[in-house]
Scaffold this motif. Sequence first.
Motif, PDB file in Angstrom:
ATOM      1  N   VAL A 295       0.860  -1.192   0.000  1.00 50.52           N
ATOM      2  CA  VAL A 295       0.000   0.000   0.000  1.00 50.52           C
ATOM      3  C   VAL A 295       0.887   1.229   0.000  1.00 50.52           C
ATOM      4  O   VAL A 295       1.765   1.356   0.848  1.00 50.52           O
ATOM      5  N   PRO A 296       0.688   2.138  -0.949  1.00 49.81           N
ATOM      6  CA  PRO A 296       1.521   3.348  -0.964  1.00 49.81           C
ATOM      7  C   PRO A 296       1.323   4.159   0.297  1.00 49.81           C
ATOM      8  O   PRO A 296       0.382   3.952   1.060  1.00 49.81           O
ATOM      9  N   ALA A 297       2.204   5.072   0.519  1.00 45.87           N
ATOM     10  CA  ALA A 297       2.109   5.935   1.695  1.00 45.87           C
ATOM     11  C   ALA A 297       0.835   6.752   1.643  1.00 45.87           C
ATOM     12  O   ALA A 297       0.303   7.061   0.561  1.00 45.87           O
ATOM     13  N   LEU A 298       0.333   7.095   2.813  1.00 52.73           N
ATOM     14  CA  LEU A 298      -0.939   7.812   2.886  1.00 52.73           C
ATOM     15  C   LEU A 298      -0.853   9.190   2.238  1.00 52.73           C
ATOM     16  O   LEU A 298      -1.838   9.706   1.723  1.00 52.73           O
ATOM     17  N   ASP A 299       0.324   9.773   2.240  1.00 52.32           N
ATOM     18  CA  ASP A 299       0.466  11.096   1.645  1.00 52.32           C
ATOM     19  C   ASP A 299       0.964  11.036   0.221  1.00 52.32           C
ATOM     20  O   ASP A 299       1.465  12.002  -0.316  1.00 52.32           O
ATOM     21  N   ALA A 300       0.817   9.850  -0.428  1.00 50.23           N
ATOM     22  CA  ALA A 300       1.278   9.736  -1.811  1.00 50.23           C
ATOM     23  C   ALA A 300       0.415  10.559  -2.751  1.00 50.23           C
ATOM     24  O   ALA A 300       0.859  10.980  -3.813  1.00 50.23           O
ATOM     25  N   GLY A 301      -0.834  10.801  -2.435  1.00 48.71           N
ATOM     26  CA  GLY A 301      -1.703  11.585  -3.328  1.00 48.71           C
ATOM     27  C   GLY A 301      -3.104  11.661  -2.752  1.00 48.71           C
ATOM     28  O   GLY A 301      -3.437  10.966  -1.787  1.00 48.71           O
ATOM     29  N   PRO A 302      -3.958  12.492  -3.280  1.00 43.97           N
ATOM     30  CA  PRO A 302      -5.322  12.610  -2.765  1.00 43.97           C
ATOM     31  C   PRO A 302      -6.112  11.350  -3.046  1.00 43.97           C
ATOM     32  O   PRO A 302      -5.871  10.640  -4.019  1.00 43.97           O
ATOM     33  N   ALA A 303      -7.045  11.012  -2.140  1.00 47.77           N
ATOM     34  CA  ALA A 303      -7.885   9.828  -2.303  1.00 47.77           C
ATOM     35  C   ALA A 303      -8.828  10.011  -3.491  1.00 47.77           C
ATOM     36  O   ALA A 303      -9.322  11.114  -3.781  1.00 47.77           O
ATOM     37  N   LEU A 304      -9.047   8.897  -4.216  1.00 44.61           N
ATOM     38  CA  LEU A 304      -9.948   8.935  -5.374  1.00 44.61           C
ATOM     39  C   LEU A 304     -11.393   8.921  -4.903  1.00 44.61           C
ATOM     40  O   LEU A 304     -11.753   8.220  -3.949  1.00 44.61           O
ATOM     41  N   THR A 305     -12.217   9.677  -5.587  1.00 48.08           N
ATOM     42  CA  THR A 305     -13.658   9.630  -5.308  1.00 48.08           C
ATOM     43  C   THR A 305     -14.224   8.353  -5.901  1.00 48.08           C
ATOM     44  O   THR A 305     -13.580   7.677  -6.712  1.00 48.08           O
ATOM     45  N   ASP A 306     -15.460   8.037  -5.501  1.00 49.51           N
ATOM     46  CA  ASP A 306     -16.091   6.824  -6.027  1.00 49.51           C
ATOM     47  C   ASP A 306     -16.256   6.900  -7.534  1.00 49.51           C
ATOM     48  O   ASP A 306     -16.076   5.898  -8.251  1.00 49.51           O
ATOM     49  N   ALA A 307     -16.573   8.080  -8.037  1.00 54.59           N
ATOM     50  CA  ALA A 307     -16.768   8.233  -9.488  1.00 54.59           C
ATOM     51  C   ALA A 307     -15.450   8.038 -10.231  1.00 54.59           C
ATOM     52  O   ALA A 307     -15.394   7.333 -11.252  1.00 54.59           O
ATOM     53  N   ASP A 308     -14.369   8.662  -9.700  1.00 50.41           N
ATOM     54  CA  ASP A 308     -13.065   8.481 -10.336  1.00 50.41           C
ATOM     55  C   ASP A 308     -12.617   7.029 -10.266  1.00 50.41           C
ATOM     56  O   ASP A 308     -12.050   6.480 -11.220  1.00 50.41           O
ATOM     57  N   LEU A 309     -12.865   6.414  -9.125  1.00 55.77           N
ATOM     58  CA  LEU A 309     -12.470   5.014  -8.965  1.00 55.77           C
ATOM     59  C   LEU A 309     -13.241   4.116  -9.913  1.00 55.77           C
ATOM     60  O   LEU A 309     -12.671   3.208 -10.537  1.00 55.77           O
ATOM     61  N   ASP A 310     -14.563   4.375 -10.085  1.00 55.66           N
ATOM     62  CA  ASP A 310     -15.347   3.571 -11.025  1.00 55.66           C
ATOM     63  C   ASP A 310     -14.833   3.744 -12.440  1.00 55.66           C
ATOM     64  O   ASP A 310     -14.739   2.770 -13.215  1.00 55.66           O
ATOM     65  N   ALA A 311     -14.481   4.973 -12.800  1.00 60.31           N
ATOM     66  CA  ALA A 311     -13.992   5.228 -14.161  1.00 60.31           C
ATOM     67  C   ALA A 311     -12.668   4.499 -14.403  1.00 60.31           C
ATOM     68  O   ALA A 311     -12.462   3.889 -15.461  1.00 60.31           O
ATOM     69  N   LEU A 312     -11.748   4.558 -13.433  1.00 56.54           N
ATOM     70  CA  LEU A 312     -10.472   3.865 -13.591  1.00 56.54           C
ATOM     71  C   LEU A 312     -10.663   2.366 -13.699  1.00 56.54           C
ATOM     72  O   LEU A 312     -10.043   1.688 -14.534  1.00 56.54           O
ATOM     73  N   VAL A 313     -11.519   1.807 -12.836  1.00 58.74           N
ATOM     74  CA  VAL A 313     -11.761   0.363 -12.868  1.00 58.74           C
ATOM     75  C   VAL A 313     -12.346  -0.045 -14.207  1.00 58.74           C
ATOM     76  O   VAL A 313     -11.958  -1.059 -14.810  1.00 58.74           O
ATOM     77  N   ASP A 314     -13.312   0.734 -14.719  1.00 55.28           N
ATOM     78  CA  ASP A 314     -13.936   0.388 -15.997  1.00 55.28           C
ATOM     79  C   ASP A 314     -12.936   0.485 -17.137  1.00 55.28           C
ATOM     80  O   ASP A 314     -12.906  -0.366 -18.037  1.00 55.28           O
TER      81      ASP A 314
END
Length: 285
Positions: A226-245
């Motif tokens: 798991v990358p470090a917690l400060d590696a970048g901002p957390a993805l929103t559900d919409a962004d996460l769905d788009a990346l997964v798709d």
Amino acid sequence: MNAKTVLPAVAMTAVSMVLTLAVVMMWLGTAVPWPVALVVGLGIDGGWLATLAYERRLAAQGDHSNVVTAVGWSFGLLAAGVLVAHALTADHSAGAWLAVAWLPIAAKALWLVHGMWERTALTPSALGAIRGIQQEARDEAAVARARLRAEAATEETRLTAVTQAGSRVARVQARTADTLAGAWSTLERARAGEDTGRALTSVTARVTPGVTSRWDLPVWGPTEQVPALDAGPALTDADLDALVDTIRHSQTPALSYREMANRFRAAGHSAAEFRLRAAWKRVVA
């Protein structure tokens, strides 16, 4: 210290000279007048003593003469020859006379040993230094042996401890693997069961008409770091769905959840496992 070698040589020389003079007197006394026999005996002994004295004088000066040595050995061999000849011609006790015929040669050999002793003799200080060096070498060798034995014992103890610890770890891992294998087998049987599959499917997610979502087994195996917690901002559900798709349809046929998750994390994205699985279910629903 010289007495250890010079006294035997002097005693053997005296006995040899007396024996040679006696044999010459007894052997030649019957053939020639006894004064002549006495002169012959004294001549042999005198020549031997003269050459011996000269050899000792040269040895004291640190010198040596092969000629004098050869002459001395000649007198010694002559005396021994006289004793042997007398023993061979004697009417009685020939064996006894022959047994002492080697005394002149033995006397010369003892003087030779005494000369070698003198040439190799050392002073007390030199002998003490040699003994000190030898003792120091023995001490160093003993310390080295003790160090090697101690290191060997330590290494043996360490290897025994490591082996025992490794054995305990292996037993724990084996028990854990058996437990996980049993749990996995139970989940697989539940997943493969017809009635159990329908029951689990009905409660896992919403069902699109005509499509039944598949209940997946939990992930068991190596997980990505798991990358470090400060590696970048957390993805929103919409962004996460788009990346997964996008990742799921990056290859034909569409990727499985395991392949999609691997590519998702390999691309440097970060998301909790439960969010990634929820996004997957929303995309495939």
